[in-house]
Write an enzyme that holds these catalytic residues in place. Structure first.
Site, PDB file in Angstrom:
ATOM      1  N   PRO A 144       0.818  -1.225   0.000  1.00 47.97           N
ATOM      2  CA  PRO A 144       0.000   0.000   0.000  1.00 47.97           C
ATOM      3  C   PRO A 144       0.846   1.266   0.000  1.00 47.97           C
ATOM      4  CG  PRO A 144      -0.960  -1.600   1.465  1.00 47.97           C
ATOM      5  CD  PRO A 144       0.352  -2.184   1.007  1.00 47.97           C
ATOM      6  N   CYS A 145       0.464   2.182  -0.905  1.00 55.45           N
ATOM      7  CA  CYS A 145       1.333   3.323  -1.160  1.00 55.45           C
ATOM      8  C   CYS A 145       0.730   4.653  -0.721  1.00 55.45           C
ATOM      9  CB  CYS A 145       1.659   3.390  -2.649  1.00 55.45           C
ATOM     10  SG  CYS A 145       0.202   3.548  -3.710  1.00 55.45           S
ATOM     11  N   GLN A 146      -0.503   4.658  -0.191  1.00 54.08           N
ATOM     12  CA  GLN A 146      -1.113   5.944   0.152  1.00 54.08           C
ATOM     13  C   GLN A 146      -0.231   6.746   1.097  1.00 54.08           C
ATOM     14  OE1 GLN A 146      -2.558   2.964   0.338  1.00 54.08           O
ATOM     15  NE2 GLN A 146      -4.725   3.022  -0.198  1.00 54.08           N
TER      16      GLN A 146
END
Length: 347
Positions: free
Chosen positions: A84-86
């Site tokens: 996850p890159c948020q």
């Protein structure tokens, strides 16, 4: 050649996985099957999983990666995942970028845990450009160091999807780890394709979508954007002769008053259809999305890794298990960044 068995984490709707296994056609080009097979796939989004399972023989499990029992995973030779890159995104300003201090930013530790215990031959991790500077530059060296301490020689490079035949200016950090030094010495990141093979937005726009009134912005929305366009640089209209700007997971809520890419038909503004968005991401037209709502389609597509770019990465990886490189007339790319303990000092 015996197929390399792959375990896929955070697989989403399957862009990364499709690129790894190959065997698809996109814009008239055949992306041949690679000697990889997915033997285990996990994602916590039931809608992405539904799309995935409509398109692959092997099935994705709906599961939080933190709930994986590592000993129960099948045998595999390579681990892949776009964790996850948020938390690491440059554009994620509300809330402020938290990087690895955010719970979502911690999920890469689950990837490391599996690597430590199972020691596959390779791993490939993908993330946004913002990960390089997150937490004042401290997050990325910490992440690389964790991968190294798991027993891997690690390289990373910022790749631009449009350099590989994807009609999108999408920049992503691709981290590759090698358990064996012999594989590391054989590896090179994929070469850029020839200019004649690169794609632009005009290659993927669908004429029938130019007549779909549901895709056009209202007069009120256009008037509001025009009132502030000069000073706020809004209404980001894309050119048919260039790759599209990066598309995101909130495609269903695209606004003229944001940095979202939009398209003009005559003097009217419209958003991209979900199929056009899939084409911008380099999914083949044969890839099925319509078992979930259009909003869910947009989210899954926007979060995906472009299959064509991943196909090129997988192609480079398979050279590690061959005795020599194939001949190529592609254009060379920038040198790889090799991570070592000296570079990874946090303080």
């Amino acid at each position: 050649m015996e197929k390399i068995k792959v375990a896929s984490l955070f697989c989403g709707c399957g862009g990364m996985d499709l690129g790894v296994i190959g065997g698809f056609s996109y814009l008239g080009k055949e992306y041949v099957e690679n000697p990889f097979e997915i033997v285990y796939a996990v994602d916590n989004d039931e809608y992405c999983t539904k799309i995935y399972n409509d398109n692959f023989r092997h099935k994705c499990i709906v599961k939080d990666v933190r709930d994986i029992v590592v000993d129960d995973m099948p045998q595999f030779d390579m681990l892949i995942g776009g964790f996850p890159c948020q938390s690491f995104s440059i554009s994620a300003q509300n809330p402020p970028r938290l990087g690895y201090k955010d719970e979502r930013g911690m999920l890469f530790f689950e990837m490391v845990k599996i690597l430590r215990k199972r020691q596959p031959r390779f791993f490939v991790a993908e993330n946004v450009k913002g990960i390089l500077s997150a937490n004042k530059g401290k997050a990325f060296p910490m992440i690389i160091n964790e991968f190294m301490e798991a027993g891997y020689t690690v390289v990373h490079k910022l790749l631009l999807a449009s350099d590989y035949g994807v009609p999108q200016k999408r920049e992503r950090v691709i981290i590759v780890g090698f358990r064996n030094k012999e594989d590391f010495y054989k590896f090179h990141y994929p070469l850029k394709v020839k200019t004649s093979e690169r794609k632009v937005l005009g290659n993927v726009i669908m004429e029938e979508c130019n007549h779909d009134e549901s895709l056009f912005f209202s007069e009120k929305a256009v008037a509001g954007m025009l009132a502030v366009r000069e000073k706020m640089n809004k209404g980001r209209v894309m050119s048919l002769t260039e790759p599209c700007n990066t598309i995101s997971a909130h495609l269903a809520k695209v606004s003229l008053n944001s940095t979202d890419p939009v398209f003009m038909v005559g003097d009217r503004y419209r958003r991209f259809s979900s199929r056009e968005a899939a084409r911008i991401q380099s999914f083949p037209d044969s890839f099925i999305f319509d078992s979930v709502s259009q909003n869910r389609q947009y989210k899954a597509i926007g979060n995906a890794v472009p299959p064509v770019m991943m196909w090129h990465i997988a192609k480079s990886l398979q050279f590690c298990i061959k005795s020599s490189y194939p001949e190529t007339n592609a254009i060379d790319s920038k040198p790889v960044t090799v991570c070592n303990p000296v570079q990874l000092s946090l303080f």
